[in-house]
Each structure stands twice: as structure tokens, then as C-alpha cells.
Design a protein around this motif. Sequence first.
Motif, PDB file in Angstrom:
ATOM      1  N   LEU A 410      49.867  28.893  34.837  1.00 22.26           N
ATOM      2  CA  LEU A 410      48.752  28.744  35.707  1.00 22.26           C
ATOM      3  C   LEU A 410      47.423  28.627  34.797  1.00 22.26           C
ATOM      4  O   LEU A 410      46.573  28.116  35.569  1.00 22.26           O
ATOM      5  N   LYS A 411      47.546  28.827  33.649  1.00 31.55           N
ATOM      6  CA  LYS A 411      46.093  28.392  32.649  1.00 31.55           C
ATOM      7  C   LYS A 411      46.196  27.092  32.771  1.00 31.55           C
ATOM      8  O   LYS A 411      44.925  26.355  32.585  1.00 31.55           O
ATOM      9  N   HIS A 412      46.979  26.082  33.069  1.00 30.44           N
ATOM     10  CA  HIS A 412      46.795  24.874  33.140  1.00 30.44           C
ATOM     11  C   HIS A 412      46.640  24.129  34.400  1.00 30.44           C
ATOM     12  O   HIS A 412      46.491  22.924  34.479  1.00 30.44           O
ATOM     13  N   TYR A 413      46.574  25.124  35.145  1.00 32.30           N
ATOM     14  CA  TYR A 413      46.269  24.630  36.663  1.00 32.30           C
ATOM     15  C   TYR A 413      44.840  24.908  37.429  1.00 32.30           C
ATOM     16  O   TYR A 413      44.459  25.946  37.153  1.00 32.30           O
ATOM     17  N   SER A 414      44.259  24.209  38.105  1.00 33.44           N
ATOM     18  CA  SER A 414      43.248  24.505  38.865  1.00 33.44           C
ATOM     19  C   SER A 414      43.455  24.186  40.340  1.00 33.44           C
ATOM     20  O   SER A 414      44.167  23.352  40.835  1.00 33.44           O
ATOM     21  N   PHE A 415      42.918  24.821  41.422  1.00 35.25           N
ATOM     22  CA  PHE A 415      43.296  24.779  42.736  1.00 35.25           C
ATOM     23  C   PHE A 415      42.066  24.494  43.622  1.00 35.25           C
ATOM     24  O   PHE A 415      40.973  25.398  43.425  1.00 35.25           O
ATOM     25  N   VAL A 416      42.140  23.844  44.631  1.00 37.61           N
ATOM     26  CA  VAL A 416      41.099  23.544  45.727  1.00 37.61           C
ATOM     27  C   VAL A 416      41.941  23.645  47.026  1.00 37.61           C
ATOM     28  O   VAL A 416      42.463  22.605  47.074  1.00 37.61           O
ATOM     29  N   PHE A 417      42.064  24.732  47.673  1.00 38.99           N
ATOM     30  CA  PHE A 417      42.745  24.579  48.752  1.00 38.99           C
ATOM     31  C   PHE A 417      41.707  24.482  50.260  1.00 38.99           C
ATOM     32  O   PHE A 417      40.686  24.569  50.143  1.00 38.99           O
ATOM     33  N   GLN A 418      42.290  24.119  51.272  1.00 41.15           N
ATOM     34  CA  GLN A 418      41.745  23.886  52.342  1.00 41.15           C
ATOM     35  C   GLN A 418      41.003  25.294  52.983  1.00 41.15           C
ATOM     36  O   GLN A 418      39.644  25.211  53.183  1.00 41.15           O
ATOM     37  N   ASP A 419      41.848  26.380  52.776  1.00 41.77           N
ATOM     38  CA  ASP A 419      41.204  27.588  53.185  1.00 41.77           C
ATOM     39  C   ASP A 419      40.792  28.316  51.941  1.00 41.77           C
ATOM     40  O   ASP A 419      41.597  28.638  51.383  1.00 41.77           O
ATOM     41  N   VAL A 420      39.192  28.247  51.697  1.00 41.28           N
ATOM     42  CA  VAL A 420      38.561  28.787  50.711  1.00 41.28           C
ATOM     43  C   VAL A 420      38.656  30.185  50.657  1.00 41.28           C
ATOM     44  O   VAL A 420      38.259  30.899  51.765  1.00 41.28           O
ATOM     45  N   VAL A 421      38.866  31.152  49.658  1.00 44.01           N
ATOM     46  CA  VAL A 421      38.955  32.378  49.600  1.00 44.01           C
ATOM     47  C   VAL A 421      37.620  32.922  48.746  1.00 44.01           C
ATOM     48  O   VAL A 421      37.758  32.705  47.375  1.00 44.01           O
ATOM     49  N   LEU A 422      36.880  33.674  49.133  1.00 43.35           N
ATOM     50  CA  LEU A 422      35.719  34.138  48.322  1.00 43.35           C
ATOM     51  C   LEU A 422      35.529  35.607  48.417  1.00 43.35           C
ATOM     52  O   LEU A 422      35.917  36.132  49.310  1.00 43.35           O
ATOM     53  N   PHE A 423      35.265  36.104  47.294  1.00 39.69           N
ATOM     54  CA  PHE A 423      35.417  37.648  47.234  1.00 39.69           C
ATOM     55  C   PHE A 423      33.666  38.228  47.627  1.00 39.69           C
ATOM     56  O   PHE A 423      32.816  37.546  47.402  1.00 39.69           O
ATOM     57  N   ARG A 424      33.798  39.398  47.891  1.00 40.17           N
ATOM     58  CA  ARG A 424      32.538  40.038  48.401  1.00 40.17           C
ATOM     59  C   ARG A 424      31.856  40.440  47.188  1.00 40.17           C
ATOM     60  O   ARG A 424      32.017  41.311  46.703  1.00 40.17           O
ATOM     61  N   ASP A 425      30.901  39.257  46.542  1.00 40.09           N
ATOM     62  CA  ASP A 425      30.427  39.603  45.387  1.00 40.09           C
ATOM     63  C   ASP A 425      29.338  38.598  45.375  1.00 40.09           C
ATOM     64  O   ASP A 425      29.137  37.834  46.291  1.00 40.09           O
ATOM     65  N   THR A 426      28.493  38.287  44.069  1.00 42.31           N
ATOM     66  CA  THR A 426      27.572  37.472  44.049  1.00 42.31           C
ATOM     67  C   THR A 426      28.326  35.916  43.925  1.00 42.31           C
ATOM     68  O   THR A 426      29.376  35.862  43.585  1.00 42.31           O
ATOM     69  N   ILE A 427      27.497  34.995  44.184  1.00 41.70           N
ATOM     70  CA  ILE A 427      27.980  33.613  44.165  1.00 41.70           C
ATOM     71  C   ILE A 427      28.347  33.382  42.667  1.00 41.70           C
ATOM     72  O   ILE A 427      29.066  32.723  42.381  1.00 41.70           O
ATOM     73  N   MET A 428      27.606  33.823  41.940  1.00 43.33           N
ATOM     74  CA  MET A 428      27.560  33.664  40.357  1.00 43.33           C
ATOM     75  C   MET A 428      28.986  34.098  39.896  1.00 43.33           C
ATOM     76  O   MET A 428      29.618  33.450  39.413  1.00 43.33           O
ATOM     77  N   GLU A 429      29.591  35.310  40.273  1.00 41.56           N
ATOM     78  CA  GLU A 429      30.783  35.909  40.003  1.00 41.56           C
ATOM     79  C   GLU A 429      31.883  35.392  40.646  1.00 41.56           C
ATOM     80  O   GLU A 429      33.108  35.164  40.110  1.00 41.56           O
ATOM     81  N   ASN A 430      31.733  34.787  42.091  1.00 40.94           N
ATOM     82  CA  ASN A 430      32.763  33.983  42.524  1.00 40.94           C
ATOM     83  C   ASN A 430      32.924  32.515  41.892  1.00 40.94           C
ATOM     84  O   ASN A 430      34.127  32.101  41.980  1.00 40.94           O
ATOM     85  N   ILE A 431      32.003  32.000  41.460  1.00 40.55           N
ATOM     86  CA  ILE A 431      32.057  30.710  40.468  1.00 40.55           C
ATOM     87  C   ILE A 431      32.844  31.151  39.094  1.00 40.55           C
ATOM     88  O   ILE A 431      33.558  30.438  38.824  1.00 40.55           O
ATOM     89  N   ARG A 432      32.459  32.191  38.521  1.00 49.41           N
ATOM     90  CA  ARG A 432      32.716  32.507  37.361  1.00 49.41           C
ATOM     91  C   ARG A 432      34.330  32.955  37.165  1.00 49.41           C
ATOM     92  O   ARG A 432      35.014  33.184  36.325  1.00 49.41           O
ATOM     93  N   LEU A 433      34.679  33.452  38.484  1.00 47.82           N
ATOM     94  CA  LEU A 433      36.170  33.541  38.785  1.00 47.82           C
ATOM     95  C   LEU A 433      37.163  32.471  38.056  1.00 47.82           C
ATOM     96  O   LEU A 433      38.221  32.645  37.475  1.00 47.82           O
TER      97      LEU A 433
END
Length: 581
Positions: A410-433
Motif C-alpha cells: 500500500l506504500k505504492h497506492y493512494s486512494f480517493v473514495f466517494q465516502d471520505v473518512v476524516l478523523f476528529r483532529d485538525t485539518i493539518m493532521e488529517n492531510i498529514r495522514l
Amino acid sequence: MIARLEHVFALSEKGARDFVKAVVLCFLCNVSLMLPIGAVMAVIEHMLEAAENGGNPAEGILLYTGAALLVLAVLFALHYVQYAALYLATYKESASRRVSLAETLRKLPLSFFGNRDLSDLTATMIADCSSLDQMFSHYIPQLFASIASTLFIGCMMLLVNWKMALAVLWVLPVAVLLTAGSKKLQDFSGTQSILAKRAVTDSIQECLDNIRDIKACNRQEETLRRFDERLERAERCMIRAELVTGVFVCSAQAFLRLGLATTVLVGAGMFARGELTLLYFLGFLFAAARLYDPLGMVLQNIAATFAAKLKIDRMRAILEQPTQTGSQTCEPKGYDIVFDHVKFAYREGEGVLEDVSFTAKQGQVTALVGPSGGGKSTACKLAARFWDIGGGKITLGGIDIAGVDPETLLKHYSFVFQDVVLFRDTIMENIRLGRRGASDEEVYAAAKAARCDEFIRALPQGYQTMVGENGSTLSGGERQRISIARALLKDAPIILLDEATASLDVENETAVQEAISHLVKDKTVLIIAHRMRTVTGADKVVVLENGRVLEQGTPQELMDKDGLYARMVRLQTESQSFALS
């Protein structure tokens, strides 16, 4: 023996060794509690002999006082060591158990979660683990120790006086059989209680997930009525389970106390006939009174062990699931994804993909289209080894992905799904995921490329704004662009897209499409498409129907072929002219 304990009680190797140590120390503590009886008998014997010989009964009292203090010191030391070996070791094993469960779940294919009730998994991770903490710290080691200490003390009694020993011990096998004989009934009532509690948990989760629809359809009363029914059933099952256990255990413990009466009767008769001295008569009475406490604990712990067995079986059912493993290295020659006669089914006999073959080339966009249920999402997830296929082969740059560890792959894959999952955290950390350790500047750059920097900076705390549970404070388009920023930050050579713009308005769709154009540049792109206009710019289209490849080629080639793809394009074009009359 250690391996057997690991299997039976779902313990780690260290946990099994600590368990043996705890049992041994509990045994020593049980036996050591007989020391005060021996000390009392020695004092009484000394005083009686002194009185018979005309001596002073108080003579040597300092010696016996010192001996008593030594006995107390031994008892304190044993119980202190037992506490550390039993309770502290149990809680360390509890942490290890939870980590082991989490690690196993992390390595399981997604098919496992599709076939299991998630609330049941949550109950196993939380309620079952907590229950086992108590059972391994208060019940199970003491059970084995009590059995061993009872047998040991019983053997000593038999050596001293077999008649008095039988008078004390005859109730034990009857009481144990009475408790153990109820195992099937206790297992049944315990299982029913677990299922009823799980139904209540499911009902709560269902209500919370669908509260909007429940209110919209005015079904609050009916929903609450069904919930009350499940709650009442759970209460009845729990009471029944406790009642079944209580009836048998209390009956066995009450029967156990008959042994004290027979000890008195047999001892009194033997003393009257001169077959037993008063000292030994008193000694057996003291020993019987002390012995029945661990015996009562044995009976109580047998019932607790039955309950623990149900929870251990549930936990072992997870720990013994086959996990996805493979090579820790993956160095493909290019990033072409090849499906070679792939077969897959979520459940045996229910085929989802049948003989699927196509190639998604590096530097091209390959679109998967077709009717709902045709296998598009399944094929996309199989490409990343979310599940293991049932036949054929999927390769990445010539490497069979079935032989690569999923996390490495999975290090070789990026995903963009229709149903987005975001965590209860800052926007900065959600992107840094997308990439652990990325600098703030790299996060800003990804956000700008994903067309979300502007709306983020307009928020009260900018990139430090908390997004709420699953991004509840953001719109669908904003969540989608953050998901794309996350994928841009990861910068993986393969992109899997599940129609990221299907539920967006025109303005948001345009912004997301621009962001995606940055994301897919020079990548291997596999996209699931429901809107035919989305795939007009694709390099290749694969049409899936009923789990099979019906046709594939460029969009123009498929239009010229006038097959299912052309029909879907015409239908969507016609639907755009529909109007409400």
C-alpha cells in the motif's frame, strides 16, 4: 504445558509463564494458611503437657510468640509476592492481549470485517477483555491453586487419620460434580446473554447511524419500542444466566458445609471411644473450617471459568484467523496493474468476479464502468490486496501482489473514495495522514494543489481547525478536496479513484476535478466511474457486468462498437433532458 496454556486461555508465552507462577504462589498461600493452625496446636500441646507434668504452662511463651511472628512474616511475604505475580502480571498481559488483538485485526483482509458484526468486534475488544482481566486476576489462577492445595491438604489429613479425613472431604466430589454438571446449562444461558447484549448494542448503533431517517419518517416510537424489547430481553437473559450460575454454585457451597457437621459427629464419636485425642479433634475442626473456604472458591471459580471459556473462544476466533502476510520488500519494474483471469467471491458459492482480465498501464487512466453490482469497486480494492483473490493472478510491475505484505504494497497506492473518512483532529493532521512526518510547508503545498487552501485559511483556526467527528463541520466538497490533498501529499505512483465527484454540486465538482488532474499526472490511475462524462478523457475503459469483462478499449472504440458502454452513454445523455412536468 506452556504452549497448551497459550492455546486454551489465549495467552502470550510470557502470560502463560506468569500464569503458572501465579498458580504456584496461590497454592503456597493457601497451604501457608494452615501454618497458624499448626502453631495453635503446638501451643495447646505444650500447655497440656506442662499441666500434666505439673510445670508452668506459660513457660516458653516467648518462643511461641516469636514463632507466631515468624508465621505472620511468612504469610505477609507470600501474599505480597502473590499480589505482584497475580494482579500486576495479569494487567500487563491484558495490555498484551489488546495489542495482539489489534495487530491481528490490522493484518486481516477486509473480507473478515464484511462477515462480522462490528459491534460484536467492539464488544470483544472492550467488554470481553475487561471481563477476562477480572477472571485472570481473581478467579482462574485461584481455581487451579485451590484444587492443588485441597488435594495436598487432603493427602496430609489422610496420613494423619484417614477416618477424620474422609469425614472432612467426602462432600468435595459431590459438590464439584453438582457444579461441573451444570456446564452445558451455564454455557447456553451465558451464550444467550452475550447475544442479547450484542442485539442491544446493535440497536443503539443503528439508531445513532440512522437518526435522521428515523425522524424524517416519524418512526421514533416504533424504534424506541423495538429497542425496549431488546433491552428487556437482554435483562431477562442476564438474570437467567446469573440465576443458573447462582443456583448450582450456592447449592454446592451449602452442601459443602455438611462436611463440617460430619467432622463434628465422626470426631466426637472417635474421641468418646478414645480413638482420637482432643488435640487432634480440635485440629481437624480448625482444618475443616479453613479448608472449606478455598473449596468454596473452587466451586465459585469453576462457574467463572465456564463464563471465561465463552469469551476466550470468541477472542481466539479472531486471533486464529488467517492473516495476510508476504514479503516486506516490493520493487516492481514499472507500475502496470495486470488482472490475469481473476476470480473472487466474498462467500463461498457467491461469485463476484469471474475470469476478469485487463491491464491498467502506467501513465494512463483506466476507467471501470458498468451496472451496479458488476464488480467495479471489488476489482479496484483487489488491486490493492484489500482482499485475497480466489483464482488467477494480479501483478504490479510483474510482481504477484499475493506475495507482498499488504502494508508494504500500500506504500505504492493512494486512494480517493466517494465516502471520505476524516478523523476528529485538525485539518493539518488529517492531510498529514497521507505521509507521516511531512513538514507544514509540504502540507500547505498539497492543500493548494488540491484547491482547498483558500477555504481552510478562511476557517477560524485555519489549518488548526478541528474538523469534528468524520469531518461533520465541513461540506462534502471540502472533505473531498482534503482527501485529495492527502493523496497528493503521499505522492504514490498508483491512484485508485472511486468516483470522487458523483455527489457534488457543479462548483465543487469543477474544483475537485482540477485537483484530481494534478493528482493523476504521470500515474497509474484506476477509476470507478458512474458518470459517463467522467471517462471521456480516459485512455482505456473496462466494462464490467455480472463480474465479467464485457468489453474494453478506448472510449471511442467502445462507442463505435455500440455495446453496453455506448448504451450507458446514450441513457445518461437522455436523462439530462428529463424535466418535471
